[in-house]
Design a protein around this motif. Structure first.
Motif, PDB file in Angstrom:
ATOM      1  N   LEU A   1      -4.969  -7.460 -14.088  1.00  0.00           N
ATOM      2  CA  LEU A   1      -4.015  -6.559 -13.424  1.00  0.00           C
ATOM      3  C   LEU A   1      -4.126  -6.685 -11.902  1.00  0.00           C
ATOM      4  O   LEU A   1      -3.105  -6.737 -11.203  1.00  0.00           O
ATOM      5  CB  LEU A   1      -4.257  -5.113 -13.848  1.00  0.00           C
ATOM      6  N   LEU A   2      -5.345  -6.728 -11.388  1.00  0.00           N
ATOM      7  CA  LEU A   2      -5.541  -6.903  -9.945  1.00  0.00           C
ATOM      8  C   LEU A   2      -4.980  -8.244  -9.485  1.00  0.00           C
ATOM      9  O   LEU A   2      -4.314  -8.336  -8.445  1.00  0.00           O
ATOM     10  CB  LEU A   2      -7.035  -6.817  -9.588  1.00  0.00           C
ATOM     11  N   ASN A   3      -5.239  -9.288 -10.272  1.00  0.00           N
ATOM     12  CA  ASN A   3      -4.744 -10.626  -9.943  1.00  0.00           C
ATOM     13  C   ASN A   3      -3.216 -10.661  -9.955  1.00  0.00           C
ATOM     14  O   ASN A   3      -2.593 -11.236  -9.054  1.00  0.00           O
ATOM     15  CB  ASN A   3      -5.323 -11.641 -10.926  1.00  0.00           C
ATOM     16  N   ASN A   4      -2.607 -10.026 -10.941  1.00  0.00           N
ATOM     17  CA  ASN A   4      -1.137  -9.995 -11.018  1.00  0.00           C
ATOM     18  C   ASN A   4      -0.548  -9.232  -9.837  1.00  0.00           C
ATOM     19  O   ASN A   4       0.470  -9.642  -9.274  1.00  0.00           O
ATOM     20  CB  ASN A   4      -0.677  -9.370 -12.332  1.00  0.00           C
TER      21      ASN A   4
ATOM     22  N   LYS B   1       0.832  -1.208   0.000  1.00  0.00           N
ATOM     23  CA  LYS B   1       0.000   0.000   0.000  1.00  0.00           C
ATOM     24  C   LYS B   1       0.866   1.257   0.000  1.00  0.00           C
ATOM     25  O   LYS B   1       0.556   2.235  -0.683  1.00  0.00           O
ATOM     26  CB  LYS B   1      -0.898  -0.024   1.239  1.00  0.00           C
ATOM     27  N   LYS B   2       1.976   1.199   0.735  1.00  0.00           N
ATOM     28  CA  LYS B   2       2.846   2.366   0.888  1.00  0.00           C
ATOM     29  C   LYS B   2       3.884   2.493  -0.216  1.00  0.00           C
ATOM     30  O   LYS B   2       4.415   3.579  -0.438  1.00  0.00           O
ATOM     31  CB  LYS B   2       3.543   2.307   2.243  1.00  0.00           C
ATOM     32  N   THR B   3       4.198   1.389  -0.901  1.00  0.00           N
ATOM     33  CA  THR B   3       5.311   1.409  -1.851  1.00  0.00           C
ATOM     34  C   THR B   3       4.885   1.514  -3.308  1.00  0.00           C
ATOM     35  O   THR B   3       5.750   1.560  -4.177  1.00  0.00           O
ATOM     36  CB  THR B   3       6.186   0.157  -1.683  1.00  0.00           C
ATOM     37  N   GLN B   4       3.603   1.553  -3.603  1.00  0.00           N
ATOM     38  CA  GLN B   4       3.160   1.643  -4.995  1.00  0.00           C
ATOM     39  C   GLN B   4       1.978   2.610  -5.094  1.00  0.00           C
ATOM     40  O   GLN B   4       1.343   2.929  -4.108  1.00  0.00           O
ATOM     41  CB  GLN B   4       2.788   0.255  -5.543  1.00  0.00           C
ATOM     42  N   LYS B   5       1.703   3.072  -6.306  1.00  0.00           N
ATOM     43  CA  LYS B   5       0.627   4.036  -6.534  1.00  0.00           C
ATOM     44  C   LYS B   5      -0.377   3.560  -7.581  1.00  0.00           C
ATOM     45  O   LYS B   5      -1.301   4.276  -7.924  1.00  0.00           O
ATOM     46  CB  LYS B   5       1.214   5.386  -6.998  1.00  0.00           C
ATOM     47  N   GLU B   6      -0.187   2.340  -8.115  1.00  0.00           N
ATOM     48  CA  GLU B   6      -1.073   1.828  -9.162  1.00  0.00           C
ATOM     49  C   GLU B   6      -2.460   1.479  -8.637  1.00  0.00           C
ATOM     50  O   GLU B   6      -3.442   1.580  -9.366  1.00  0.00           O
ATOM     51  CB  GLU B   6      -0.487   0.560  -9.786  1.00  0.00           C
TER      52      GLU B   6
ATOM     53  N   PHE C   1      -8.731   0.234  -8.267  1.00  0.00           N
ATOM     54  CA  PHE C   1      -8.028   1.238  -9.057  1.00  0.00           C
ATOM     55  C   PHE C   1      -8.307   2.622  -8.488  1.00  0.00           C
ATOM     56  O   PHE C   1      -9.366   2.862  -7.910  1.00  0.00           O
ATOM     57  CB  PHE C   1      -8.478   1.180 -10.524  1.00  0.00           C
ATOM     58  N   PRO C   2      -7.371   3.563  -8.682  1.00  0.00           N
ATOM     59  CA  PRO C   2      -7.628   4.942  -8.256  1.00  0.00           C
ATOM     60  C   PRO C   2      -8.861   5.512  -8.973  1.00  0.00           C
ATOM     61  O   PRO C   2      -9.182   5.097 -10.085  1.00  0.00           O
ATOM     62  CB  PRO C   2      -6.357   5.691  -8.664  1.00  0.00           C
ATOM     63  N   LYS C   3      -9.533   6.452  -8.338  1.00  0.00           N
ATOM     64  CA  LYS C   3     -10.769   7.036  -8.876  1.00  0.00           C
ATOM     65  C   LYS C   3     -10.628   7.513 -10.320  1.00  0.00           C
ATOM     66  O   LYS C   3     -11.532   7.328 -11.122  1.00  0.00           O
ATOM     67  CB  LYS C   3     -11.220   8.216  -8.014  1.00  0.00           C
ATOM     68  N   ILE C   4      -9.497   8.094 -10.637  1.00  0.00           N
ATOM     69  CA  ILE C   4      -9.301   8.660 -11.981  1.00  0.00           C
ATOM     70  C   ILE C   4      -9.313   7.577 -13.062  1.00  0.00           C
ATOM     71  O   ILE C   4      -9.658   7.844 -14.211  1.00  0.00           O
ATOM     72  CB  ILE C   4      -8.014   9.515 -12.038  1.00  0.00           C
TER      73      ILE C   4
END
Length: 166
Positions: A153-156, A32-37, A51-54
């Motif tokens: 992508l979520l699974n990976n 959670k702290k080390t990625q922004k995807e 995924f982020p809102k955008i």
């Protein structure tokens, strides 16, 4: 973990992991702290990955993981892919509304038929509800199909955090 192509709108899976559940949960906290995807949220033994809102659209999937302790050195992970809970609630509400109208008009049709009264309108609405239910099912299937890439992508991401070979 391979995603099957079954006729399921919210695919589920289960994994046995030879690690304590707190260790796995800490890995998700670190990710959670080390990625922004992805947005990673943890509540007790539950982890939500989305995924982020955008980047989200109406059918954007999210991954809900429940990581349960089996014994001191192993855990069981239950995963569920699905749309945003608000979208899913609306979708289920529409299904129940259509089912309720179908049942009410089917009873009304049968009553009028038994009384030998006209029932053309009632049977038309009953058949319309069947068509609407089929349309809702295909809308859900199309939404799932349009989200397959995002589900992968979520699974990976989950597999990378768990250090599972893909």
């Amino acid at each position: 973990m391979a995603l099957s192509n079954d006729i399921v709108l919210r695919p589920r899976f289960k994994l046995e992991i030879p690690r304590p559940n707190e260790s796995i949960l800490k890995d998700f906290e670190t990710a959670k702290k080390t990625q922004k995807e992805f947005i990673v949220t943890r509540i007790d033994d539950h982890v939500f990955i989305k995924f982020p809102k955008i980047q989200q659209h109406f059918w954007s999937p999210q991954l809900h993981l429940e990581i349960n302790k089996v014994d001191e050195n192993s855990s069981r992970l239950h995963g569920l892919f699905g749309p945003n809970p608000t979208v899913w609630t609306l979708f289920m509400f529409l299904h129940f509304l259509v089912a309720g109208i179908f049942i009410a008009f089917a009873i009304w049709t049968y009553t009028n038929w038994s009384l030998k009264k006209s029932y053309a309108i009632q049977i038309s609405v009953t058949l319309l509800m069947v068509l609407i239910w089929i349309a809702l099912y295909f809308a859900g299937s199309i939404g799932k199909a349009s989200s397959t890439k995002e589900m992968r992508l979520l699974n990976n991401f989950m597999n990378n955090v768990l250090k599972i070979d893909q």
